[in-house]
Design an enzyme around this catalytic site. Structure first.
Site, PDB file in Angstrom:
ATOM      1  NE  ARG A  30      -4.263  -1.409   0.046  1.00 38.57           N
ATOM      2  CZ  ARG A  30      -4.415  -2.356  -0.871  1.00 38.57           C
ATOM      3  NH1 ARG A  30      -3.492  -2.554  -1.778  1.00 38.57           N
ATOM      4  NH2 ARG A  30      -5.495  -3.107  -0.905  1.00 38.57           N
ATOM      5  CD  GLU A  45      -2.866   3.707  -5.203  1.00 41.13           C
ATOM      6  OE1 GLU A  45      -1.711   3.346  -5.017  1.00 41.13           O
ATOM      7  OE2 GLU A  45      -3.750   2.971  -5.672  1.00 41.13           O
ATOM      8  CG  HIS A  95      -3.378  -0.378  -6.810  1.00 41.81           C
ATOM      9  ND1 HIS A  95      -3.719   0.341  -5.693  1.00 41.81           N
ATOM     10  CD2 HIS A  95      -3.409  -1.689  -6.415  1.00 41.81           C
ATOM     11  CE1 HIS A  95      -3.961  -0.485  -4.687  1.00 41.81           C
ATOM     12  NE2 HIS A  95      -3.779  -1.731  -5.110  1.00 41.81           N
TER      13      HIS A  95
HETATM   14  P1  NAD Z   1      -0.969 -10.938   4.856  1.00 42.08           P
HETATM   15  O1  NAD Z   1      -1.882 -10.445   5.930  1.00 42.08           O
HETATM   16  O2  NAD Z   1      -1.073 -12.376   4.449  1.00 42.08           O
HETATM   17  O3  NAD Z   1       0.554 -10.673   5.262  1.00 42.08           O
HETATM   18  C1  NAD Z   1       0.990  -9.486   5.838  1.00 42.08           C
HETATM   19  C2  NAD Z   1       2.225  -9.793   6.687  1.00 42.08           C
HETATM   20  O4  NAD Z   1       2.722  -8.541   7.189  1.00 42.08           O
HETATM   21  C3  NAD Z   1       1.923 -10.681   7.900  1.00 42.08           C
HETATM   22  O5  NAD Z   1       2.824 -11.768   7.929  1.00 42.08           O
HETATM   23  C4  NAD Z   1       2.122  -9.733   9.085  1.00 42.08           C
HETATM   24  O6  NAD Z   1       2.614 -10.392  10.239  1.00 42.08           O
HETATM   25  C5  NAD Z   1       3.133  -8.759   8.524  1.00 42.08           C
HETATM   26  N1  NAD Z   1       3.185  -7.493   9.254  1.00 42.08           N
HETATM   27  C6  NAD Z   1       2.178  -6.796   9.815  1.00 42.08           C
HETATM   28  N2  NAD Z   1       2.649  -5.678  10.416  1.00 42.08           N
HETATM   29  C7  NAD Z   1       3.995  -5.696  10.227  1.00 42.08           C
HETATM   30  C8  NAD Z   1       5.039  -4.826  10.613  1.00 42.08           C
HETATM   31  N3  NAD Z   1       4.810  -3.714  11.316  1.00 42.08           N
HETATM   32  N4  NAD Z   1       6.299  -5.147  10.251  1.00 42.08           N
HETATM   33  C9  NAD Z   1       6.557  -6.276   9.539  1.00 42.08           C
HETATM   34  N5  NAD Z   1       5.605  -7.148   9.154  1.00 42.08           N
HETATM   35  C10 NAD Z   1       4.343  -6.854   9.486  1.00 42.08           C
HETATM   36  O7  NAD Z   1      -1.211  -9.951   3.632  1.00 42.08           O
HETATM   37  P2  NAD Z   1      -1.019 -10.277   2.068  1.00 42.08           P
HETATM   38  O8  NAD Z   1      -2.286 -10.860   1.524  1.00 42.08           O
HETATM   39  O9  NAD Z   1       0.263 -10.972   1.880  1.00 42.08           O
HETATM   40  O10 NAD Z   1      -0.943  -8.775   1.480  1.00 42.08           O
HETATM   41  C11 NAD Z   1       0.217  -7.993   1.683  1.00 42.08           C
HETATM   42  C12 NAD Z   1       0.001  -6.594   1.144  1.00 42.08           C
HETATM   43  O11 NAD Z   1      -0.277  -6.634  -0.263  1.00 42.08           O
HETATM   44  C13 NAD Z   1      -1.152  -5.811   1.754  1.00 42.08           C
HETATM   45  O12 NAD Z   1      -0.735  -4.467   1.948  1.00 42.08           O
HETATM   46  C14 NAD Z   1      -2.196  -5.787   0.689  1.00 42.08           C
HETATM   47  O13 NAD Z   1      -3.020  -4.648   0.820  1.00 42.08           O
HETATM   48  C15 NAD Z   1      -1.324  -5.717  -0.537  1.00 42.08           C
HETATM   49  N6  NAD Z   1      -1.982  -6.084  -1.790  1.00 42.08           N
HETATM   50  C16 NAD Z   1      -1.709  -5.323  -2.897  1.00 42.08           C
HETATM   51  C17 NAD Z   1      -2.298  -5.631  -4.111  1.00 42.08           C
HETATM   52  C18 NAD Z   1      -2.001  -4.807  -5.344  1.00 42.08           C
HETATM   53  O14 NAD Z   1      -2.778  -4.845  -6.286  1.00 42.08           O
HETATM   54  N7  NAD Z   1      -0.898  -4.078  -5.380  1.00 42.08           N
HETATM   55  C19 NAD Z   1      -3.187  -6.721  -4.212  1.00 42.08           C
HETATM   56  C20 NAD Z   1      -3.436  -7.484  -3.081  1.00 42.08           C
HETATM   57  C21 NAD Z   1      -2.825  -7.161  -1.858  1.00 42.08           C
END
Ligand code: NAD
Length: 323
Positions: A241, A270, A288
């Site tokens: 994000r 964005e 995105h």
């Molecule tokens: P997820 O919840 O499976 O994994 C997130 C990880 O981040 C977890 O392991 C959690 O412990 C860790 N985390 C949380 N706070 C933290 C911190 N302060 N420091 C370090 N690690 C921390 O999520 P996901 O499904 O893997 O998604 C990850 C990211 O990708 C999210 O931000 C989501 O919004 C984004 N995303 C982007 C798109 C895109 O189109 N660009 C699409 C889907 C998801």
């Protein structure tokens, strides 16, 4: 006949499922996200039973008041921070989301951004298209190779773990990672090494890829102070994000050669970009689209249709996110 308003075009497969079930489906004609007043004006034209909003549509009391006939908002998105859930629950309105399998798509996009920035693909592509290619030159667009490098993964949840697996098995990369939760699977299966802070990960890595959710604790997780700890030859990739990275600090770091390059799919404000970002040739930018693969988008359309059908056939929608 139940009537459904989908705010913008989504893949036809979901619409087809709904039409075959006898629903009356209207799709908004907007090419860009409508403002809330525009959306309300449109919704008032008919006594809709369902609205399918996108992440860009703000759904709160103003919309609920304008269209009291709508009993389910079937969001076409895995995230649902665009909808006031508490208010929806108070009014006994169901809200659903579309948790499809976007994990490989986003992880692949992060790999693509990393390879593209290291190989200077966007710059080279523009050069060729501009008719500047005069013949092979051993010094032309010298990039970096990924093999043998150390890549830091910040956040090794679903996407971060998949990204780490792809890089360690296919590209001969050493993975280090930081997460608030230890991930023993990637330690065992990818030889990933846990480091005890974001700062340590940034200092050791040749490239850093961010995969954390946006939370108060992750806002500006990458900032002026820790960008200063990165190697001047390092790259930053962000598909998580936008606000996780202080974009102004990143632009400065890229302008000053503090780091070598960045690949970004998400932006702090964005669709607006921080001043100076578009002028930087050491970036690869995508709008995105990390989860924008036909398979994923069609799966989401099918999930939306099934949530709506569940609701009207008297079942709790399978992806209901409020009480
Ligand atoms: P997820 O919840 O499976 O994994 C997130 C990880 O981040 C977890 O392991 C959690 O412990 C860790 N985390 C949380 N706070 C933290 C911190 N302060 N420091 C370090 N690690 C921390 O999520 P996901 O499904 O893997 O998604 C990850 C990211 O990708 C999210 O931000 C989501 O919004 C984004 N995303 C982007 C798109 C895109 O189109 N660009 C699409 C889907 C998801």
């Amino acid at each position: 006949m139940k009537s459904i308003f989908i705010t913008r075009q989504i893949p036809e497969n979901g619409i087809k499922i709904l039409k075959e079930k006898g629903y009356d489906v209207t799709v908004g004609k907007y090419k860009t996200p409508p403002t809330q007043p525009e959306l309300i004006e449109e919704l008032k034209k008919k006594n809709y039973d369902v609205v399918v909003p996108l992440l860009t549509d703000k759904i709160d009391s103003a919309v609920f008041d304008a269209v009291p006939t709508v009993k389910i908002f079937a969001n076409y998105s895995v995230g649902f921070d665009n909808i006031d859930l508490e208010e929806a629950t108070k009014r006994n309105i169901a809200v659903t989301n579309t948790p499809g399998d976007y994990v490989d798509g986003v992880a692949e996009h992060a790999v693509a951004l990393l390879l593209a920035i290291m190989a200077r693909l966007a710059e080279a592509d523009q050069f060729v298209r501009a008719g500047k290619y005069q013949g092979w030159d051993p010094m032309l667009f010298m990039g970096d190779k990924l093999n043998g490098k150390t890549v830091a993964v910040i956040g090794t949840g679903r996407i971060g773990e998949r990204f780490a697996r792809k890089l360690s098995s296919g590209f001969g990369v050493k993975i280090i990672y930081y997460d608030v939760v230890r991930n023993e699977r990637i330690e065992k299966e990818c030889g990933a090494q846990f480091v005890s802070s974001v700062n340590e990960a940034l200092a050791l890595a040749d490239a850093v890829s961010i995969h954390v959710p946006l939370l108060p604790t992750t806002h500006h997780l990458i900032n002026k102070n820790n960008l200063a700890k990165m190697k001047p030859t390092a790259y930053l990739i962000n598909t998580s994000r936008g606000p996780v990275v202080d974009e102004e600090a990143l632009v400065k770091a890229l302008q000053n050669g503090r780091i070598r390059g960045a690949g970004l799919d998400v932006f702090e404000f964005e669709p607006k970009l921080t001043k100076g970002l578009v002028k930087l040739s050491n970036t690869v930018l995508s709008p995105h689209i990390a989860s924008s693969q036909l398979e994923s988008r069609e799966e989401m359309a099918e999930i939306v249709a099934n949530n709506i059908i569940d609701f009207f056939e008297g079942r709790v929608p399978r992806n209901k996110v409020n009480k």
